[in-house]
Scaffold this active site. Sequence first.
Site, short mmCIF file in Angstrom:
data_model
loop_
_atom_site.label_atom_id
_atom_site.label_comp_id
_atom_site.label_asym_id
_atom_site.label_seq_id
_atom_site.Cartn_x
_atom_site.Cartn_y
_atom_site.Cartn_z
CD GLU A 8 -18.94 -11.54 -49.01
OE1 GLU A 8 -18.08 -11.08 -48.25
OE2 GLU A 8 -19.01 -12.76 -49.34
CG HIS A 10 -23.04 -12.79 -53.17
ND1 HIS A 10 -22.13 -11.83 -53.55
CD2 HIS A 10 -22.49 -13.42 -52.11
CE1 HIS A 10 -21.07 -11.90 -52.76
NE2 HIS A 10 -21.27 -12.84 -51.88
CG HIS A 164 -16.68 -12.30 -53.10
ND1 HIS A 164 -16.72 -13.55 -53.69
CD2 HIS A 164 -17.58 -12.32 -52.09
CE1 HIS A 164 -17.63 -14.28 -53.06
NE2 HIS A 164 -18.16 -13.56 -52.09
CG ASP A 287 -21.13 -14.66 -48.07
OD1 ASP A 287 -21.49 -14.37 -49.23
OD2 ASP A 287 -20.10 -15.32 -47.83
#
Length: 330
Positions: A8, A10, A164, A287
Amino acid sequence: MQGKIGLEEHFALEETVMDSAGFAPETHWPELRARLLDIHERRLREMDANGMAMMLLSLNAPAVQAIPDTDRACEVARRANDFLAEQVARRPDRFQGLAALPMQDPERAARELERCVQDLGFKGALVNGFSQVGDPHTAVYYDLPRYRPFWATVEALGAPFYLHPRNPLPADARIYDGHPWLLGPTWGFGQETAVHALRLMCSGLFDAYPGLAIILGHMGEGLPYSMWRIDNRNAWIETPPRYPARRRIAEYFRENFYLTTSGNFRTQTLIDAILEVGADRILFSTDWPFENVDHAARWFDSASISERDREKIGRTNAVELFGLAPLLGG
Ligand code: MN
């Protein structure tokens, strides 16, 4: 631990980066913006400094899911996926891709996933919760019957699907009125995503497509802690739950779901998740860029779990789930 893999993690395009502006105070926005737009500089340095071998990259949120015009949602998803494929091609040993999908149209979403997996070599998809379809006030969830052919394609491709978070629409967020600090990662993300995941489980989706693999971040968005009660309810009344699915919810949670550590660097929570779903179904993630790689890594590397579980959660579960072995050096 060296060789960790995160899934995860981004990035943003210039045209989607402002979707993340609300999640940092103005003082930190220039830093967050730069982190989102960077792939090969700061990000790789953070990975090198903290024992991360690879990131599976995905577009920021809500991005494609918040574009009610279907044609435009398709265009942005395609541009984001093409951009990501170019970045992955530069360092396939360090970066792999998860597809953004225009879920506004299940048929076009399925075709885009096929393109991403078969032509671009992506390893799965990451979708930012419900989609606004047609008008900005309409939230569409993926347990609806119209999505069944889409899920058939996901299962046929063997592509893991990362569900998500995003915030609920204002009409569905009245419980937070006067308490805006409860939206976003504090609470609203988890609540919204947990209910969406439960809708998938109750709907019978996993009876129809038992091969589906759904990934939840943030150590399962609170679900491991609630799993027993969801099935047990007040057991003395002995009323069977009235939902279309054939089995107990916890069975789908243990067989069709994977959880990541993204943004939830807490050993007590990790141990509860291990007890509920097992160390084979939990995967390390940070994250980035909303969380720091060093915060995630320092916590995970010293968390009070066995070295065997650390190796699985940190690396080998991801290698197996996404078939990464041929891509990783040494
Ligand atoms: Mn995230």
